[in-house]
Design an enzyme around this catalytic site. Structure first.
Site, mmCIF file in Angstrom:
data_model
loop_
_atom_site.group_PDB
_atom_site.id
_atom_site.type_symbol
_atom_site.label_atom_id
_atom_site.label_comp_id
_atom_site.label_asym_id
_atom_site.label_seq_id
_atom_site.Cartn_x
_atom_site.Cartn_y
_atom_site.Cartn_z
ATOM 1 N N ARG A 63 -34.204 0.374 -10.313
ATOM 2 C CA ARG A 63 -32.839 -0.144 -10.378
ATOM 3 C C ARG A 63 -31.849 0.958 -9.977
ATOM 4 O O ARG A 63 -31.642 1.907 -10.717
ATOM 5 C CB ARG A 63 -32.527 -0.666 -11.780
ATOM 6 N N ASP A 65 -28.148 2.601 -9.117
ATOM 7 C CA ASP A 65 -26.816 2.425 -9.698
ATOM 8 C C ASP A 65 -25.759 2.323 -8.614
ATOM 9 O O ASP A 65 -26.069 2.351 -7.423
ATOM 10 C CB ASP A 65 -26.498 3.523 -10.721
ATOM 11 N N ARG A 210 -29.392 12.651 -9.106
ATOM 12 C CA ARG A 210 -28.026 13.119 -8.852
ATOM 13 C C ARG A 210 -27.670 14.315 -9.724
ATOM 14 O O ARG A 210 -26.955 15.225 -9.285
ATOM 15 C CB ARG A 210 -27.039 11.968 -9.065
#
Length: 281
Positions: A63, A65, A210
């Site tokens: 999933r 973002d 990230r």
């Protein structure tokens, strides 16, 4: 032949796997939200349900973002509607916006699960390292104007390899049951103005790639020492880490399964075709 696969017969419920590519810039992530904001899952669910002529629920490998892209996102759904592979692929694509595209469709048995059957996932993070930003690919790259030292970044990345508690690299609202992940590759390659981080692991926490890139960028600029990466990891506290790198440079590029029947594509994204040094994903 359909006779060879009973689960494909129209009178039975059967399972379909799909590979999709999308640009995440215009979406509030993969997952459907209660607020009704635009998401990749919502667009695909509507299109696939129309082709199936019945509601479907989508299960995805990873999933992503808000703002994150994918070149090889894998999903599956169950349906009682029979369509040939080309029928699924072309039919769904005619109903999708132009920043989402089905790349292939393949029938699978009910033992296949896009999320739980994946033994490994891979991401690529692309940095445009130049004095001025790109006017063409701005939504698909992260711009860094200061010159980055790739050797320092790679040395720091190697401090994070292996199985560790990555609490310092997870977002505060991460819903994963355990912060322990096995990171198998963190490879940095430069070609021209592009720097690419290739990350492989058995799984990733929310914002993990990230946040890793945020630490590596600080080290690459010379703002932090190489050993800081290990200090952040061992501190197990998100507050000890650097900033979260922007979503624009991140791509979900691969989910690996213990089966040989699924079609293969280049990891992508296409702007990295011919990019040397990354190797297999």
């Amino acid at each position: 032949m359909i006779e060879d696969f009973p689960f494909l017969r129209p009178e039975h419920q059967f399972r379909v796997a799909m590979c999709v590519e999308y640009r995440g810039s215009g979406y509030y992530g993969w997952q459907i939200q209660k607020t009704g904001v635009k998401t990749v899952q919502a667009e695909l669910t509507e299109a696939i349900s129309r082709v199936a002529n019945e509601p479907v629920d989508l299960i995805v490998a990873g999933r992503t973002d808000a703002g994150v892209h994918a070149s090889n996102q894998i999903l599956h759904f169950d349906t009682s509607s029979y369509r040939k592979e080309y029928g699924w692929t072309s039919g769904v694509n005619t109903l999708l916006p132009n920043d989402i595209s089905v790349q292939w469709t393949h029938p699978v048995d009910t033992g296949f699960h896009a999320r739980f059957s994946a033994r490994e996932r891979a991401y690529r993070y692309i940095v445009y390292n130049a004095p001025m930003p790109s006017g063409i690919l701005r939504d698909g790259l992260t711009w860094e104007r200061r010159d980055l030292n790739l050797e320092r970044m790679q040395a720091a990345a190697e401090r994070l390899l292996g199985e560790h508690d990555f609490s310092a690299f997870r977002a505060s609202n991460c819903q994963a049951h355990s912060p322990v992940k096995d990171v198998r590759e963190l490879r940095l390659v430069r070609q021209g103005r592009l720097i690419v981080l290739q990350a492989r692991a058995n799984g990733f926490l929310y914002h993990m790639v990230r946040n890793i890139m945020g630490v590596l960028l600080a080290i690459g600029r010379g703002d932090k020492p190489v050993e800081w990466a290990r200090e952040v990891l061992e501190g197990r506290d998100r507050n000890l880490g650097g900033i979260t790198a922007p979503a624009a440079g991140l791509y979900f590029v691969r989910a690996r399964y213990d089966r040989k029947d699924l079609p293969e594509r280049e990891a992508g994204p296409a702007i990295l075709d011919g990019f040397s040094g990354l190797g297999e994903v």
